[in-house]
Design a protein around this motif. Structure first.
Motif, PDB file in Angstrom:
ATOM      1  N   GLU A 108       0.848  -1.186   0.000  1.00 52.33           N
ATOM      2  CA  GLU A 108       0.000   0.000   0.000  1.00 52.33           C
ATOM      3  C   GLU A 108       0.892   1.247   0.000  1.00 52.33           C
ATOM      4  OE1 GLU A 108      -2.518   2.701  -0.229  1.00 52.33           O
ATOM      5  OE2 GLU A 108      -1.370   2.926   1.634  1.00 52.33           O
ATOM      6  N   CYS A 109       0.758   2.066  -1.046  1.00 54.31           N
ATOM      7  CA  CYS A 109       1.652   3.214  -1.207  1.00 54.31           C
ATOM      8  C   CYS A 109       0.903   4.535  -1.303  1.00 54.31           C
ATOM      9  CB  CYS A 109       2.525   3.033  -2.455  1.00 54.31           C
ATOM     10  SG  CYS A 109       3.432   1.486  -2.488  1.00 54.31           S
ATOM     11  N   THR A 110      -0.388   4.559  -0.984  1.00 56.17           N
ATOM     12  CA  THR A 110      -1.124   5.831  -1.073  1.00 56.17           C
ATOM     13  C   THR A 110      -1.248   6.529   0.281  1.00 56.17           C
ATOM     14  OG1 THR A 110      -3.344   4.965  -0.632  1.00 56.17           O
ATOM     15  CG2 THR A 110      -2.551   4.827  -2.905  1.00 56.17           C
ATOM     16  N   GLY A 116      -2.550 -13.795   3.673  1.00 53.92           N
ATOM     17  CA  GLY A 116      -2.021 -12.654   2.931  1.00 53.92           C
ATOM     18  C   GLY A 116      -1.228 -11.704   3.808  1.00 53.92           C
ATOM     19  N   ILE A 117      -0.436 -10.884   3.138  1.00 49.21           N
ATOM     20  CA  ILE A 117       0.409  -9.908   3.838  1.00 49.21           C
ATOM     21  C   ILE A 117       0.157  -8.530   3.234  1.00 49.21           C
ATOM     22  CG2 ILE A 117       2.779  -9.201   4.362  1.00 49.21           C
ATOM     23  CD1 ILE A 117       3.575 -12.170   4.100  1.00 49.21           C
ATOM     24  N   VAL A 118      -0.166  -7.577   4.090  1.00 50.90           N
ATOM     25  CA  VAL A 118      -0.363  -6.188   3.651  1.00 50.90           C
ATOM     26  C   VAL A 118       0.755  -5.339   4.240  1.00 50.90           C
ATOM     27  CG1 VAL A 118      -1.886  -4.170   3.663  1.00 50.90           C
ATOM     28  CG2 VAL A 118      -2.868  -6.485   3.588  1.00 50.90           C
ATOM     29  N   CYS A 119       1.561  -4.743   3.380  1.00 47.14           N
ATOM     30  CA  CYS A 119       2.649  -3.867   3.820  1.00 47.14           C
ATOM     31  C   CYS A 119       2.225  -2.423   3.580  1.00 47.14           C
ATOM     32  CB  CYS A 119       3.910  -4.202   3.029  1.00 47.14           C
ATOM     33  SG  CYS A 119       5.259  -3.066   3.361  1.00 47.14           S
ATOM     34  N   LEU A 120       2.171  -1.651   4.644  1.00 47.46           N
ATOM     35  CA  LEU A 120       1.768  -0.245   4.547  1.00 47.46           C
ATOM     36  C   LEU A 120       3.020   0.626   4.463  1.00 47.46           C
ATOM     37  CD1 LEU A 120      -0.996  -0.220   7.328  1.00 47.46           C
ATOM     38  CD2 LEU A 120      -1.267  -0.692   4.881  1.00 47.46           C
TER      39      LEU A 120
END
Ligand SMILES: [Zn+2]
Length: 348
Positions: free
Chosen positions: A239-241, A258-262
């Motif tokens: 996530e880049c926003t 799953g993996i979410v990278c902020l």
């Protein structure tokens, strides 16, 4: 010599200082001729007076944390004259915390680290700078046109390193990745994803400008829908926003295990009405991980240099949408248009 400086906390104090002193010997044994600095949102925040801190006892801060230079002299023999080099942005805190004590400054726990061009250390937007060997990252000389992208690439190299470390908690063979936001960080995150052989999807609200074609040129798929409307569940989201709606949607959309990278920094102050219980339930029942990632350790800088060397040089070059000479420095810091990365160049 010339340097781009601001008075931190004072809006629009940006200037080209003509008589800035030569870098002090204490800054490091390696003397570097500046070639370029990249400009990002952090520079804009500092110029607006919202952020930034001059070195102790000084009034002005030299800007520039995305650096590229050529070694003039290195009596330590770590690098050779003529080598391309970038300076690591962050230095460990003086306490030091347990992570800085082992040079994992990117994982600093007390926030007392310093950063070139941002917090307590002079930046790289000056004609010459010095760096200690352990903060000097050498690059293949062929990277001269695009080596200024090393700093943002180091940030995504860390993100991927940590995604993969988390993935190894169990059997893990990711196939698809969703990158939200097609700015420099998002596009470089997508590049590193393609280098890993993943099926790459990039989501951005722009339908015009260079972003759609840059994504397609990577062999990735460009989406302008909402995250909810995507017809697949990604194994990984980068996530880049920093946009709250996108952040929450990414957490809800990621597939099982799953993996979410902020990586995006939100400005805060905005509330969203969403079902926290349902999100918690989904994270627990699917063994999902959400984590934040910022900055980069020395290892990530070296991984980034390797990633840039491996990448299509023309594609990297097309991320740099404007190159502005130092004499026109103010134009480099003006925003707007469809720029991806603007670079300030130092005349030889
Ligand atoms: Zn620390």
């Amino acid at each position: 010599m010339r340097a781009v400086t601001v008075t931190p906390g004072v809006a629009d104090s940006l200037q080209l200082t003509e008589d800035w002193p030569e870098p002090a010997a204490e800054e490091g044994a390696i003397l570097v001729q500046a070639l370029a600095v990249g400009i990002c949102g952090t520079d804009q925040e500092i110029i607006a007076g919202h952020y930034g801190e001059a070195p102790p006892g000084q009034e002005r801060l030299v800007l520039g944390h995305e650096s590229l230079g050529r070694v003039l002299e290195d009596p330590t023999g770590t690098l050779q004259p003529g080598d391309l080099v970038a300076g690591v942005v962050r230095h460990p805190d003086p306490v030091p915390c347990r992570n800085c004590a082992v040079d994992q400054w990117d994982m600093c726990r007390n926030g007392r680290y310093t950063e070139h061009g941002i917090k307590g250390l002079p930046g790289f937007a000056r004609e010459r700078w010095r760096v200690q060997p352990k903060f000097a990252v050498g690059m293949d000389r062929a990277l001269a046109p695009v080596g200024v992208l090393l700093e943002p690439t180091s940030v995504v190299a860390k993100a991927w390193d940590h995604i993969e470390r988390i993935g190894r908690r169990a059997e893990w063979k990711p196939e698809s990745v969703l990158v939200t936001g097609a700015g420099p960080i998002g596009l470089l995150a997508a590049l590193l994803a393609t280098q890993r052989g993943l099926s790459v999807h990039v989501l951005d609200r722009n339908t015009t400008g260079p972003k759609p074609e840059l994504v397609r040129a990577l062999g990735a798929t460009y989406h302008t829908t909402t995250v909810d409307e995507l017809d697949f569940e990604p194994d990984v989201v980068v996530e880049c926003t920093g946009a709250p709606v996108v952040v929450i949607a990414a957490m809800c959309k990621v597939g099982p295990t799953g993996i979410v990278c902020l990586t995006g920094v939100s400005s805060g102050g905005r509330s969203l009405d969403f079902d926290a219980g349902a999100l918690n339930r989904a994270l627990v029942l699917e063994n999902n991980v959400v984590f934040g990632s910022v900055n980069a350790g020395r290892r990530h800088w070296d991984l980034a240099a390797a990633a840039l060397t491996q990448a299509d040089q023309a594609w990297l070059d097309s991320l740099i949408t404007r190159r502005v000479p130092l004499s026109s420095y103010a134009e480099a810091y003006s925003t707007g248009g469809e720029d991806i990365k603007v670079v300030l160049e130092f005349e030889p």
